[in-house]
Design a protein around this motif. Sequence first.
Motif, PDB file in Angstrom:
ATOM      1  N   ALA A 115     -34.411  45.772  95.674  1.00  0.00           N
ATOM      2  CA  ALA A 115     -34.954  46.851  94.847  1.00  0.00           C
ATOM      3  C   ALA A 115     -33.830  47.521  94.078  1.00  0.00           C
ATOM      4  CB  ALA A 115     -35.668  47.877  95.718  1.00  0.00           C
ATOM      5  N   SER A 116     -34.140  47.883  92.852  1.00  0.00           N
ATOM      6  CA  SER A 116     -33.222  48.643  92.008  1.00  0.00           C
ATOM      7  C   SER A 116     -34.072  49.471  91.060  1.00  0.00           C
ATOM      8  CB  SER A 116     -32.301  47.713  91.227  1.00  0.00           C
ATOM      9  OG  SER A 116     -31.463  48.467  90.374  1.00  0.00           O
ATOM     10  N   GLY A 117     -34.020  50.786  91.211  1.00  0.00           N
ATOM     11  CA  GLY A 117     -34.868  51.650  90.394  1.00  0.00           C
ATOM     12  C   GLY A 117     -36.323  51.363  90.691  1.00  0.00           C
ATOM     13  N   GLU A 118     -37.099  51.113  89.656  1.00  0.00           N
ATOM     14  CA  GLU A 118     -38.526  50.842  89.837  1.00  0.00           C
ATOM     15  C   GLU A 118     -38.813  49.353  89.989  1.00  0.00           C
ATOM     16  OE1 GLU A 118     -41.112  52.818  87.136  1.00  0.00           O
ATOM     17  OE2 GLU A 118     -40.026  54.712  87.287  1.00  0.00           O
ATOM     18  N   GLU A 119     -37.778  48.524  89.871  1.00  0.00           N
ATOM     19  CA  GLU A 119     -37.934  47.073  89.978  1.00  0.00           C
ATOM     20  C   GLU A 119     -37.690  46.645  91.423  1.00  0.00           C
ATOM     21  OE1 GLU A 119     -36.305  43.142  87.587  1.00  0.00           O
ATOM     22  OE2 GLU A 119     -35.152  44.991  87.488  1.00  0.00           O
ATOM     23  N   SER A 120     -38.579  45.808  91.972  1.00  0.00           N
ATOM     24  CA  SER A 120     -38.367  45.308  93.328  1.00  0.00           C
ATOM     25  C   SER A 120     -39.077  43.967  93.493  1.00  0.00           C
ATOM     26  CB  SER A 120     -38.867  46.292  94.380  1.00  0.00           C
ATOM     27  OG  SER A 120     -40.272  46.353  94.363  1.00  0.00           O
ATOM     28  N   ILE A 121     -38.620  43.224  94.502  1.00  0.00           N
ATOM     29  CA  ILE A 121     -39.233  41.938  94.841  1.00  0.00           C
ATOM     30  C   ILE A 121     -39.027  41.698  96.327  1.00  0.00           C
ATOM     31  CG2 ILE A 121     -37.182  40.581  94.274  1.00  0.00           C
ATOM     32  CD1 ILE A 121     -39.193  38.416  93.205  1.00  0.00           C
ATOM     33  N   THR A 122     -40.023  41.098  96.978  1.00  0.00           N
ATOM     34  CA  THR A 122     -39.926  40.733  98.382  1.00  0.00           C
ATOM     35  C   THR A 122     -39.984  39.222  98.471  1.00  0.00           C
ATOM     36  OG1 THR A 122     -40.982  42.787  99.076  1.00  0.00           O
ATOM     37  CG2 THR A 122     -40.970  40.979 100.669  1.00  0.00           C
ATOM     38  N   LEU A 123     -39.023  38.646  99.183  1.00  0.00           N
ATOM     39  CA  LEU A 123     -38.899  37.198  99.308  1.00  0.00           C
ATOM     40  C   LEU A 123     -39.093  36.761 100.750  1.00  0.00           C
ATOM     41  CD1 LEU A 123     -35.654  36.877  97.179  1.00  0.00           C
ATOM     42  CD2 LEU A 123     -37.972  36.345  96.427  1.00  0.00           C
ATOM     43  N   ASP A 124     -40.007  35.823 100.960  1.00  0.00           N
ATOM     44  CA  ASP A 124     -40.174  35.191 102.262  1.00  0.00           C
ATOM     45  C   ASP A 124     -39.434  33.862 102.204  1.00  0.00           C
ATOM     46  OD1 ASP A 124     -41.799  37.044 103.703  1.00  0.00           O
ATOM     47  OD2 ASP A 124     -43.459  36.500 102.381  1.00  0.00           O
ATOM     48  N   VAL A 125     -38.195  33.863 102.670  1.00  0.00           N
ATOM     49  CA  VAL A 125     -37.355  32.669 102.596  1.00  0.00           C
ATOM     50  C   VAL A 125     -37.823  31.665 103.649  1.00  0.00           C
ATOM     51  CG1 VAL A 125     -34.995  31.793 102.752  1.00  0.00           C
ATOM     52  CG2 VAL A 125     -35.421  34.066 101.793  1.00  0.00           C
ATOM     53  N   SER A 126     -38.007  30.427 103.221  1.00  0.00           N
ATOM     54  CA  SER A 126     -38.440  29.358 104.113  1.00  0.00           C
ATOM     55  C   SER A 126     -37.422  29.169 105.233  1.00  0.00           C
ATOM     56  CB  SER A 126     -38.573  28.061 103.301  1.00  0.00           C
ATOM     57  OG  SER A 126     -38.895  26.979 104.132  1.00  0.00           O
ATOM     58  N   SER A 127     -37.879  28.667 106.375  1.00  0.00           N
ATOM     59  CA  SER A 127     -36.969  28.435 107.499  1.00  0.00           C
ATOM     60  C   SER A 127     -35.957  27.336 107.183  1.00  0.00           C
ATOM     61  CB  SER A 127     -37.748  28.094 108.767  1.00  0.00           C
ATOM     62  OG  SER A 127     -38.504  26.912 108.567  1.00  0.00           O
ATOM     63  N   GLN A 128     -36.245  26.473 106.222  1.00  0.00           N
ATOM     64  CA  GLN A 128     -35.309  25.451 105.742  1.00  0.00           C
ATOM     65  C   GLN A 128     -35.091  25.693 104.261  1.00  0.00           C
ATOM     66  OE1 GLN A 128     -33.932  23.952 108.789  1.00  0.00           O
ATOM     67  NE2 GLN A 128     -33.586  22.503 107.152  1.00  0.00           N
ATOM     68  N   ALA A 129     -33.842  25.882 103.862  1.00  0.00           N
ATOM     69  CA  ALA A 129     -33.531  26.164 102.466  1.00  0.00           C
ATOM     70  C   ALA A 129     -32.204  25.515 102.114  1.00  0.00           C
ATOM     71  CB  ALA A 129     -33.465  27.674 102.240  1.00  0.00           C
ATOM     72  N   GLU A 130     -31.966  25.368 100.833  1.00  0.00           N
ATOM     73  CA  GLU A 130     -30.707  24.808 100.347  1.00  0.00           C
ATOM     74  C   GLU A 130     -29.760  25.955 100.019  1.00  0.00           C
ATOM     75  OE1 GLU A 130     -29.360  22.746  96.235  1.00  0.00           O
ATOM     76  OE2 GLU A 130     -31.009  21.749  97.278  1.00  0.00           O
ATOM     77  N   LEU A 131     -28.526  25.858 100.490  1.00  0.00           N
ATOM     78  CA  LEU A 131     -27.506  26.872 100.205  1.00  0.00           C
ATOM     79  C   LEU A 131     -26.465  26.264  99.279  1.00  0.00           C
ATOM     80  CD1 LEU A 131     -26.051  29.593 100.671  1.00  0.00           C
ATOM     81  CD2 LEU A 131     -24.937  28.514 102.641  1.00  0.00           C
ATOM     82  N   GLU A 132     -26.172  26.969  98.198  1.00  0.00           N
ATOM     83  CA  GLU A 132     -25.140  26.531  97.261  1.00  0.00           C
ATOM     84  C   GLU A 132     -24.146  27.675  97.102  1.00  0.00           C
ATOM     85  OE1 GLU A 132     -24.703  25.496  92.522  1.00  0.00           O
ATOM     86  OE2 GLU A 132     -26.617  25.097  93.494  1.00  0.00           O
ATOM     87  N   VAL A 133     -22.866  27.356  97.222  1.00  0.00           N
ATOM     88  CA  VAL A 133     -21.811  28.339  97.023  1.00  0.00           C
ATOM     89  C   VAL A 133     -20.895  27.804  95.926  1.00  0.00           C
ATOM     90  CG1 VAL A 133     -19.892  29.599  98.069  1.00  0.00           C
ATOM     91  CG2 VAL A 133     -21.901  29.020  99.452  1.00  0.00           C
TER      92      VAL A 133
END
Length: 89
Positions: free
Chosen positions: A37-55
């Motif tokens: 959340a930032s100001g009036e903008e927000s989002i909720t994410l349900d991250v899958s138990s398996q996901a791809e990570l990129e760094v």
Amino acid sequence: MEEQLFSFERDTDRATIAQLLHDVADNLAAGEPVQLASGEESITLDVSSQAELEVQVEREIEGEETELSVEFEIEWDETDGEDAPLSVE
């Protein structure tokens, strides 16, 4: 097609960045949604138990100035896991 759902960019001190990353990590570890959340903008994410990570670590040189950045990206299909729609074949 790519759709931007939320964006945040601001100069922030290192301790605040660390706390934000801790909060995200704590929610991921607990299997809980991540809310941004930032100001009036927000989002909720349900991250899958398996996901791809990129760094990615990048160096940008412009004249005499050098800027370093690190990007953490977590990517998953919305249809993966328990949230997948039911289909009959």
